[in-house]
Design a protein around this motif. Structure first.
Motif, PDB file in Angstrom:
ATOM      1  N   ASP A 191       0.915  -0.909   0.522  1.00 16.87           N
ATOM      2  CA  ASP A 191       0.107   0.294   0.010  1.00 16.87           C
ATOM      3  C   ASP A 191       1.118   1.045   0.128  1.00 16.87           C
ATOM      4  N   GLN A 192       0.693   1.550  -1.510  1.00  9.46           N
ATOM      5  CA  GLN A 192       2.709   3.300  -1.109  1.00  9.46           C
ATOM      6  C   GLN A 192       1.487   4.254  -0.470  1.00  9.46           C
ATOM      7  N   ASP A 193       0.304   4.579  -0.873  1.00  9.33           N
ATOM      8  CA  ASP A 193      -0.979   5.406  -0.716  1.00  9.33           C
ATOM      9  C   ASP A 193      -0.402   5.667   0.925  1.00  9.33           C
ATOM     10  N   GLN A 194      -0.491   4.760   1.430  1.00 11.82           N
ATOM     11  CA  GLN A 194      -0.739   4.796   2.781  1.00 11.82           C
ATOM     12  C   GLN A 194       0.632   5.440   3.868  1.00 11.82           C
ATOM     13  N   TYR A 195       2.014   5.049   2.999  1.00  8.44           N
ATOM     14  CA  TYR A 195       3.302   6.221   3.503  1.00  8.44           C
ATOM     15  C   TYR A 195       3.574   7.359   2.038  1.00  8.44           C
ATOM     16  N   ASP A 196       2.572   6.871   0.937  1.00  8.49           N
ATOM     17  CA  ASP A 196       2.036   8.047   0.562  1.00  8.49           C
ATOM     18  C   ASP A 196       2.257   8.891   1.584  1.00  8.49           C
ATOM     19  N   ARG A 197       0.473   9.545   1.998  1.00  9.70           N
ATOM     20  CA  ARG A 197      -0.411  10.380   3.094  1.00  9.70           C
ATOM     21  C   ARG A 197       1.036  10.725   4.260  1.00  9.70           C
ATOM     22  N   GLU A 198       1.615   8.873   5.251  1.00 11.09           N
ATOM     23  CA  GLU A 198       2.007   9.706   6.460  1.00 11.09           C
ATOM     24  C   GLU A 198       3.446  10.658   5.821  1.00 11.09           C
ATOM     25  N   ALA A 199       4.181  10.292   4.411  1.00  9.72           N
ATOM     26  CA  ALA A 199       5.493  10.961   4.509  1.00  9.72           C
ATOM     27  C   ALA A 199       4.650  13.037   4.149  1.00  9.72           C
ATOM     28  N   GLU A 200       3.838  13.192   4.043  1.00 10.64           N
ATOM     29  CA  GLU A 200       3.068  14.666   3.365  1.00 10.64           C
ATOM     30  C   GLU A 200       2.457  14.552   4.884  1.00 10.64           C
ATOM     31  N   VAL A 201       2.060  14.059   5.577  1.00  8.61           N
ATOM     32  CA  VAL A 201       2.239  14.961   6.583  1.00  8.61           C
ATOM     33  C   VAL A 201       2.901  14.848   7.571  1.00  8.61           C
ATOM     34  N   ILE A 202       4.314  14.312   7.921  1.00  9.25           N
ATOM     35  CA  ILE A 202       5.298  14.481   8.157  1.00  9.25           C
ATOM     36  C   ILE A 202       6.571  16.126   7.478  1.00  9.25           C
ATOM     37  N   ALA A 203       6.183  16.047   5.896  1.00 13.90           N
ATOM     38  CA  ALA A 203       6.692  16.934   5.906  1.00 13.90           C
ATOM     39  C   ALA A 203       6.246  18.564   6.078  1.00 13.90           C
ATOM     40  N   ASP A 204       4.691  18.472   6.561  1.00 12.11           N
ATOM     41  CA  ASP A 204       3.581  19.508   7.132  1.00 12.11           C
ATOM     42  C   ASP A 204       3.970  20.242   8.024  1.00 12.11           C
ATOM     43  N   TRP A 205       4.932  19.049   8.858  1.00 12.90           N
ATOM     44  CA  TRP A 205       5.514  20.243  10.231  1.00 12.90           C
ATOM     45  C   TRP A 205       7.042  20.435  10.075  1.00 12.90           C
ATOM     46  N   GLY A 206       7.034  20.685   8.327  1.00  7.08           N
ATOM     47  CA  GLY A 206       8.426  21.815   7.990  1.00  7.08           C
ATOM     48  C   GLY A 206      10.197  20.618   8.613  1.00  7.08           C
ATOM     49  N   ASN A 260      -1.813   9.992  16.729  1.00  6.66           N
ATOM     50  CA  ASN A 260      -2.046   9.531  15.998  1.00  6.66           C
ATOM     51  C   ASN A 260      -1.594   9.270  14.402  1.00  6.66           C
ATOM     52  N   GLU A 261      -1.821   8.499  13.931  1.00  8.86           N
ATOM     53  CA  GLU A 261      -1.445   8.491  12.033  1.00  8.86           C
ATOM     54  C   GLU A 261      -1.146   9.740  11.728  1.00  8.86           C
ATOM     55  N   SER A 262      -2.425  10.230  11.800  1.00  7.51           N
ATOM     56  CA  SER A 262      -2.916  11.853  11.030  1.00  7.51           C
ATOM     57  C   SER A 262      -2.081  13.112  11.410  1.00  7.51           C
ATOM     58  N   GLY A 263      -0.994  12.315  12.530  1.00  3.44           N
ATOM     59  CA  GLY A 263      -0.183  13.577  13.203  1.00  3.44           C
ATOM     60  C   GLY A 263      -0.110  14.391  14.008  1.00  3.44           C
ATOM     61  N   SER A 264      -1.412  14.087  14.659  1.00  2.00           N
ATOM     62  CA  SER A 264      -2.085  15.511  15.824  1.00  2.00           C
ATOM     63  C   SER A 264      -1.115  15.115  16.596  1.00  2.00           C
ATOM     64  N   PRO A 265      -0.244  16.099  17.270  1.00  2.00           N
ATOM     65  CA  PRO A 265       0.494  16.527  18.048  1.00  2.00           C
ATOM     66  C   PRO A 265       0.620  16.717  19.555  1.00  2.00           C
ATOM     67  N   THR A 266       1.161  15.931  20.321  1.00  2.34           N
ATOM     68  CA  THR A 266       1.426  15.686  21.903  1.00  2.34           C
ATOM     69  C   THR A 266       1.957  17.018  22.317  1.00  2.34           C
ATOM     70  N   ALA A 267       2.154  17.580  23.356  1.00  4.12           N
ATOM     71  CA  ALA A 267       2.477  18.734  24.035  1.00  4.12           C
ATOM     72  C   ALA A 267       4.011  18.906  23.259  1.00  4.12           C
ATOM     73  N   TYR A 268       5.324  18.145  23.243  1.00  2.76           N
ATOM     74  CA  TYR A 268       6.009  17.376  22.868  1.00  2.76           C
ATOM     75  C   TYR A 268       6.219  18.232  21.582  1.00  2.76           C
ATOM     76  N   GLY A 269       4.830  17.282  20.524  1.00  3.75           N
ATOM     77  CA  GLY A 269       4.520  18.263  19.013  1.00  3.75           C
ATOM     78  C   GLY A 269       5.027  18.899  18.997  1.00  3.75           C
ATOM     79  N   ALA A 270       3.901  19.399  19.171  1.00  2.00           N
ATOM     80  CA  ALA A 270       3.224  20.774  19.539  1.00  2.00           C
ATOM     81  C   ALA A 270       4.794  21.658  19.109  1.00  2.00           C
TER      82      ALA A 270
END
Length: 389
Positions: free
Chosen positions: A86-101, A367-377
């Motif tokens: 499932d390449q699409d799932q990895y593509d979505r994960e990469a996009e979420v990570i990239a959105d963090w800068g 979660n997998e959608s990249g909702s940050p914890t306090a540390y993540g924020a």
């Protein structure tokens, strides 16, 4: 030790604010040519990493994406996404990570899952998993990250634990680690947007009570190998009676180069990559090395005094990358203080860890959608500001 073979491809004109300078850029030229990944192409140039596409300084900043090192040994998938096919799932994960800068992701890998040794990867009752499946999943995610503009660090992180479902670290590379790197380097020699982390966290070992040092990892053994380390990993008590012959960093570097890969190689120091005190003295002969520093508030080198006295002089000579950054309380001030110091010295940092582990204070996401914890924020704010500066 071997010298790296490079071919000077072109003189690149680099424009900087103080005027025009000429820089002779060297790109890796492995067999089969270099692919256009769409991501930066890191190359070591003196004490900097530059992007070979334009010759400008490039500072790695990002996260560690954990699960390739343990999921395959626990029998529930190849990674946290369990996305075989499932390449699409990895593509979505990469996009979420990239959105963090993020511009760099470090992928911890499992040596046994890659090689198919010691019964890995472990299959569950519904699905048979093979080393080919594991390598394919890693390749899929690397491709997804590269397409999102992200450089990938492939890290030899762990092995399958002996008789246990979890993962563990031995003290130093073994003979199969050279086989691992020969295979990984051959597979990624064509990819200029990949770097290699030779071995996650070298360390010495004490007996179960902590009263006796049963394996003293010296800097000479770190580089040259030949000493005897306990076969037990760091999650298993040891008296040091059964050992294996350590393979040094010089052998790992040579194995990667002999496989045709010319990309930068990260080398962590002693004491779980927190001790870089003699890194410059013992680093193998290679002009594409990066010193990897793991910075945590519970380790010895956790003060500005140590950073100034040990890390800064190394950064004056070669690039330094904080391969892992975290703290017992990552929002308590240590991480922010270190980031301010690292930025002042052009040292990049990779936060530990992009994983939704509720009990882990260093988990960046919920979660997998990249909702940050306090540390993540905190991490996301820093990464986005750095990306836009």
């Amino acid at each position: 030790m071997r010298y790296v073979r490079w071919i000077a491809l072109a003189a690149v004109l680099v424009l900087v604010s103080s005027g025009a300078i000429y820089a002779q850029m060297r790109e890796p030229t492995p067999t089969g040519g270099v692919v256009d990944t769409g991501a930066p192409r890191p190359v070591v140039d003196g004490n900097r990493i530059v992007d070979a596409r334009d010759g400008l300084p490039w500072v790695p900043r990002g996260v560690n994406w954990s699960s390739f090192e343990y999921a395959c040994a626990q029998g529930w998938g190849m990674s946290a996404l369990d996305t075989t096919g499932d390449q699409d799932q990895y593509d979505r994960e990469a996009e979420v990570i990239a959105d963090w800068g993020v511009n760099t992701v470090r992928l911890p890998l499992n040596q046994d899952c890659w090689l198919g040794t010691r019964g890995a990867p472990v299959s569950d009752q519904f699905d048979e998993r093979t080393p080919s499946d594991y390598r394919a999943d890693v390749a899929d995610f690397v491709s997804s990250l590269n397409r999102a503009g992200i450089v990938v660090v492939l890290d030899l992180h762990s092995r399958k634990r002996m008789g246990q479902p979890e993962f563990g670290n031995v003290a130093m590379p073994d003979s199969q680690s050279l086989t691992f790197w020969r295979s990984v380097a051959r597979d990624y020699a064509h990819n200029p947007s990949v770097m290699f982390d030779a071995f996650n966290e070298p360390y010495s070992r004490y007996n179960p009570t902590g009263s006796k040092l049963v394996f003293d990892l010296t800097w000479k053994c770190w580089r040259d190998g030949g000493c005897q380390a306990p076969v037990e990993d760091d999650q298993t008590a040891t008296q040091g009676r059964v050992t294996y012959t350590v393979q040094g960093m010089a052998s790992v570097v040579a194995e990667i180069r002999d496989a045709g890969a010319a990309q930068p190689i990260l080398l962590g120091g002693l004491d779980y990559s927190n001790d870089l005190s003699h890194w410059l003295q013992f680093a193998p002969d290679d002009d594409q090395l990066v010193a990897s520093f793991h910075s945590y508030d519970f380790k010895d080198c956790a003060s500005q005094k140590c950073w100034d006295e040990v890390i800064a002089p190394i950064a004056d000579r070669v690039p330094v990358l904080t391969g892992e950054l975290g703290a017992d309380d990552p929002t308590g001030g240590y991480v922010s203080d270190y980031l301010a110091w690292a930025d002042a010295h052009d040292i990049g940092s990779l936060f530990w860890v992009w994983a939704d582990h509720p009990s882990d204070p260093m988990a960046l996401v919920r979660n997998e959608s990249g909702s940050p914890t306090a540390y993540g924020a905190l991490a996301r704010r820093y990464l986005r500001e750095a990306a836009n500066s």
